[in-house]
Structure formats: structure tokens, C-alpha cells
Scaffold this active site. Structure first.
Site, PDB file in Angstrom:
ATOM      1  N   GLY A 224       1.951 -20.311   5.292  1.00 34.20           N
ATOM      2  CA  GLY A 224       1.049 -20.879   6.284  1.00 34.20           C
ATOM      3  C   GLY A 224       0.674 -19.926   7.400  1.00 34.20           C
ATOM      4  N   HIS A 244      -7.399  -5.042  -0.449  1.00 38.95           N
ATOM      5  CA  HIS A 244      -7.750  -4.189  -1.585  1.00 38.95           C
ATOM      6  C   HIS A 244      -7.838  -5.014  -2.865  1.00 38.95           C
ATOM      7  CE1 HIS A 244      -7.944  -0.252  -3.643  1.00 38.95           C
ATOM      8  NE2 HIS A 244      -7.302  -0.888  -4.628  1.00 38.95           N
ATOM      9  N   GLU A 245      -6.836  -5.861  -3.090  1.00 35.66           N
ATOM     10  CA  GLU A 245      -6.820  -6.633  -4.335  1.00 35.66           C
ATOM     11  C   GLU A 245      -7.909  -7.704  -4.348  1.00 35.66           C
ATOM     12  OE1 GLU A 245      -5.255  -5.465  -6.799  1.00 35.66           O
ATOM     13  OE2 GLU A 245      -4.319  -3.971  -5.508  1.00 35.66           O
ATOM     14  N   TYR A 332      -9.931   7.041  -5.606  1.00 33.92           N
ATOM     15  CA  TYR A 332      -9.934   6.137  -4.460  1.00 33.92           C
ATOM     16  C   TYR A 332     -10.630   6.786  -3.255  1.00 33.92           C
ATOM     17  CZ  TYR A 332      -6.213   3.531  -6.919  1.00 33.92           C
ATOM     18  OH  TYR A 332      -5.477   2.812  -7.819  1.00 33.92           O
TER      19      TYR A 332
END
Length: 511
Positions: A224, A244-245, A332
Site C-alpha cells: 500500500g 524500467h520494467e 542500454y
């Protein structure tokens, strides 16, 4: 979609494409194997198809059928890291546009690289074993015989039989569960993935709820709790992983690199979006700070590989290269650097994000190459800048860093330099930064045709940054030392006095 061969896959990606997988798994913790059956729904892409090849690695293949009919199969010679091609001869011939269901009964190896088996003592709960998979980049072939290439996207359905005290999850929607009718001590979990996805995104986790975290992994924030700009430094770091994900939902999952040579399209865009999220959540300064850190990581990767290593290229040649060994921060951070540079040149963050969103919409649910990305970039910004000017920008971003690093190594063989010219036509580049470095490399390699071009650049503009090194390179090419001195004297009056004074010293001119 432009056909592209995948150097990291044996599978017949140009002959056929998997559209759906139906998986049945029996998870055996005691043997550390998955006993499985997979039915691949395959679309035929060419006429007279009578055979196909799938990727496999360390799999035991028991039986193969096509549309219910027995099919002959053989495992080819095992490759060091790509595994063994599973060559299947169909009992009939198929035409383009037709579909065939290829069913394979098999078993994984205890050493399958996609699977990590943990003993109870390795888990937080200490009571039950734990299994998780990680297929990226080319490890799905160790748990499923498949077209293990990101160019192929398919839906999947799975039924997983596990001990009833455990829980199973997959990279798919939970579709119910029921007792295993063949074994009262087991339960079958069902999953469905309706969105086409590449094989490397197939994932499975099996464990008990109390052992679902590994001892060595830090605990997640309390339930939460919102991740916001008010969080601690540690939580900010966690937020950046999450961002990022989440970004991969669009770049990587929805729009995917066609082969691993174009991995920067996944990761460069994902890092760019991740840092745009940081900009929105906190500030542009945070985005800049992350970019600086990323640039340092890029420098470290280049140093580790060696500046002339092909793996420092934005689009490397991965023929006979293990994708795991190729992994680094280059796709990246070099990818992000390219996108950030284009953003600066083409109108700023809001304008460039418009392109990123449009790119995602155009290639959604498919795969893409760098060439296709570049062509769309030119199309999208055609009203803002001339295409040849934008080409120069992109060429600079793709070429500048490798050319710069090559300057500080041993001279390249002349044959290599000539091949670079043949492939990239660098002699015709107008961009001063690229042209400057390219001509220095050519002269260092003793390519005589480059000498007049280098001297021309040294004298047609007045920047000391370009003039001094070019004169020095030609002077150090002993056959043309006198030519360098002669050209300088003829053009000395047009140079800034300070530049001229320093070139005099460089060329060891008396008086």
C-alpha cells in the site's frame, strides 16, 4: 515485415512462423526436470514446405507428430551455445498460408539454463522448494522446443501440474485450477496469454507462498505504500527498477527487436522512457543525473570489451557470438545517448516523445530492425528537417563513438579501412566530427587516397581542433611529410595566428 535471418537461432523463421503454443508441464522437483508436451500451431510462409527446424538445447525428445500423424525428427550437431537444431520432416507437403499443428513430447535437462531450482533451505520459508525461469535471451529452447527468436511472436496456453502444497504462476493470465486427475497429491494450474509475445518472455514460477522470496533478496516496501518523490534513496532506486520494467510493456514486449543484434531498440528506448518517467515524477535534473551515470557505465563497458570490439557497436554482428557474453550496458546507454541526442536536435522532450509514441503504435505487436526504425524516424520528421541532414545526425550518432575510440588504438589494417568505406561510404560524409575522425583513421592506416581529403579538410575550415591533428597525421605518414608542410605553407595566411603557430611546431618548421 522485412525478412531478417537470426544468427542466434537455428529455427526456420523465413519458412514458417509459430502463432500459438499449447503447453502441458509436469514439474518434478526431485529430478529437477519439466516433463512436457507442446503443440505449436505453425503458419506456413512458403510453398512446398515439407520440413521445419526448431531450436532446442539439452532436451530429450520422445515423440513428434504433425496434425496427429507421426513425423520423423532428428537432433542436429550440438552447437556450443545455440544448442541442437530439432529437424522435423513432415509426413505431407504444405502451401503458403496453411497451418500445421506440430506436437512434441519431451523432457528438460536438470541443467537447463532457463530454469533455476532452489532447495527449501535457499528460500525464505525454508520448508518448500522453489522454481523460476529466465529465458532471455536464447534460453527458452532449454525448456520448450520452439522458434527461439524474438522475430516470432505467438500466444500461448499452459497447464502445469505441481505438488498441491505449492502455487504456480506464469507470464500469462490465471485461467483456473483443478486437482490433477492422475495424481491426488498434485494440482493443475491453467494459464492463457492472448497477446502475441516472443519466446523469451515465457516465464514460470512454482513455490509456496511463504517461500516465494529468496533469502538474499531485499524485502519489498510495505503493502500500500506509494512510490513517490517523498521516498527514501533506497526506495527511489526500487522505483527506477519498476519504471524500467513498466516501460518494457511498450518497448520490448509490445514492440520487439527482430533479432538480438537490434537489442538497443528494446533497451535504449526503455531506458529513455524510464528516464522520462523520472522527469515527470521528479525533475529534469534527475533525468540528467541518471543520464550522466549511464554514460559512465557505457564508458566502463567499452573499456572492458576494448574500444575496437564489435560488441561496443550499437548494432553488433552476433554471428557465432553468445548473446550472454555480448550482454553489457552498451545497448542500454548507447541507445539512450542516441535517442537523447536526437531529442535535443529535433525539438525537445515533448516533441520527441511524440515520435516514440507514434513508433510504438506503428510497430505494436510486431518486431522491428534498426533500418526500419531509422526509416520511420526520417518519415516522421520529414517536415522538420531535410532527410539528408537527419541522415547526417543519425550517422554521427552511429559512427562517432566507434571512430573516436579507434583513433586511440593501433592503426587499423588498410584492408579493414577500405572495407569500411565500401560498406558505409564514409568518404562522402559531410558531418565534420565524423569526417575528421574517419580521415585520421584512413591516414593512420596509410591509405594514400585519403591524404588529399585530409589536407583539404585541414585547410578548408579554421578550427584548430580539426586542423592540427589532420596536419600531424599526414606529416607522420613519412611518404607525405613534405606534402603536409607544403600545403600548410600555401594556406598559412588563412589560418588563425595561434593555430598557425602550433602547426608550425607540429610540423617542425623552422622560421
Amino acid at each position: 515485415m522485412t525478412p531478417v535471418s537470426d544468427p542466434s537461432s537455428f529455427s526456420s523463421v523465413s519458412k514458417c512462423a509459430t502463432k500459438h503454443l499449447n503447453l502441458i508441464y509436469h514439474v518434478e522437483f526431485d529430478r529437477r526436470v519439466l516433463k512436457g508436451k507442446v503443440a505449436l500451431t505453425v503458419e506456413v510462409l512458403e510453398d512446398k514446405l515439407s520440413s521445419l527446424t526448431l531450436d532446442s538445447k539439452d532436451l530429450k525428445i520422445f515423440k513428434v507428430s504433425a496434425n496427429g500423424q507421426a513425423a520423423q525428427f532428428a537432433l542436429g550437431t550440438k552447437h556450443t551455445f545455440k544448442g541442437s537444431p530439432l529437424e522435423i520432416t513432415l509426413p505431407f507437403e504444405l502451401s503458403r498460408g496453411q497451418h500445421v499443428i506440430v506436437e512434441i513430447e519431451y523432457e528438460t535437462s536438470p541443467s537447463a539454463t532457463a530454469l533455476q531450482w532452489l532447495t527449501p533451505t535457499q528460500t525464505a520459508g525454508k520448508k518448500h522448494p522453489y522454481l523460476f525461469s529466465q529465458c532471455q535471451a536464447t534460453h527458452c529452447r532449454t525448456m520448450i522446443p520452439c522458434q527461439d527468436s524474438p522475430s516470432v511472436k505467438h500466444t500461448y496456453y499452459a497447464q502445469v501440474s505441481i505438488p498441491r502444497e505449492l502455487v504456480a504462476l506464469m507470464s500469462a493470465l490465471h485461467d483456473g485450477q483443478e486437482p490433477d486427475p492422475s495424481d491426488s497429491s498434485r494440482v493443475i494450474y491453467r494459464f492463457r496469454q492472448p497477446v502475441p509475445m516472443p519466446s523469451y518472455l515465457i516465464a514460470i514460477v512454482v513455490g509456496a507462498l511463504e517461500s516465494s522470496s529468496i533469502s538474499a533478496v531485499p524485502k519489498a516496501p510495505p503493502a500500500g505504500r506509494a512510490v513517490s518523490v517523498q521516498t527514501s534513496a533506497g526506495d527511489r532506486s526500487l522505483a527506477g527498477v519498476i519504471a524500467h520494467e513498466i516501460s518494457h510493456s511498450w518497448t520490448g514486449n509490445l514492440v520487439t527487436n527482430r533479432t538480438w543484434e537490434h537489442f538497443w531498440l528494446n533497451e535504449g528506448h526503455t531506458v529513455y522512457i524510464e528516464r522520462m518517467i523520472a522527469r515527470s515524477m521528479e525533475s529534469e535534473q534527475l533525468r540528467q543525473f541518471k543520464g550522466i551515470g549511464g554514460w559512465k557505465e557505457l564508458q566502463e563497458s567499452v573499456k572492458q570489451f576494448g574500444a575496437n570490439n564489435v560488441l561496443t557497436n550499437l548494432v553488433p554482428n552476433l554471428h557465432e557470438v553468445d548473446t550472454d557474453e555480448a550482454f553489457s550496458s552498451v545497448p542500454y546507454e548507447k541507445g539512450f545517448a542516441l535517442l537523447y541526442h536526437l531529442e535535443e536536435l529535433l525539438g525537445g522532450p515533448e516533441v520527441f516523445m511524440g515520435f516514440v509514441k507514434s513508433y510504438i503504435q506503428l510497430f505494436a505487436y510486431g518486431s522491428v530492425t534498426t533500418e526500419e526504425w531509422k526509416n520511420y524516424l526520417f518519415t516522421y520528421f520529414k517536415d522538420k528537417v531535410r532527410t539528408n541532414a537527419l541522415s547526417e545526425v543519425v550517422l554521427k550518432c552511429f559512427c562517432l563513438f566507434p571512430l573516436h575510440t579507434a583513433l586511440y588504438q593501433e592503426p587499423l589494417p588498410l584492408s579493414h579501412v577500405k572495407k569500411m568505406q565500401e560498406v558505409y561510404q564514409l568518404n562522402g560524409v559531410k558531418n565534420a566530427e565524423v569526417r575528421f575522425r574517419w580521415l585520421r583513421i584512413c591516414v593512420k592506416a596509410h591509405w594514400e587516397e585519403a591524404v588529399p581529403l585530409a589536407l583539404k579538410m585541414a585547410t578548408e575550415q579554421g578550427r584548430m581542433k580539426f586542423t592540427r591533428p589532420l596536419f600531424k597525421e599526414v606529416y607522420n605518414f613519412s611518404k607525405y611529410s613534405d606534402e603536409a608542410v607544403k600545403t600548410f605553407k600555401e594556406n598559412r595566411g588563412a589560418l588563425h595566428p595561434v593555430t598557425a603557430m602550433l602547426v608550425v611546431k607540429d610540423l617542425k618548421i623552422n622560421g
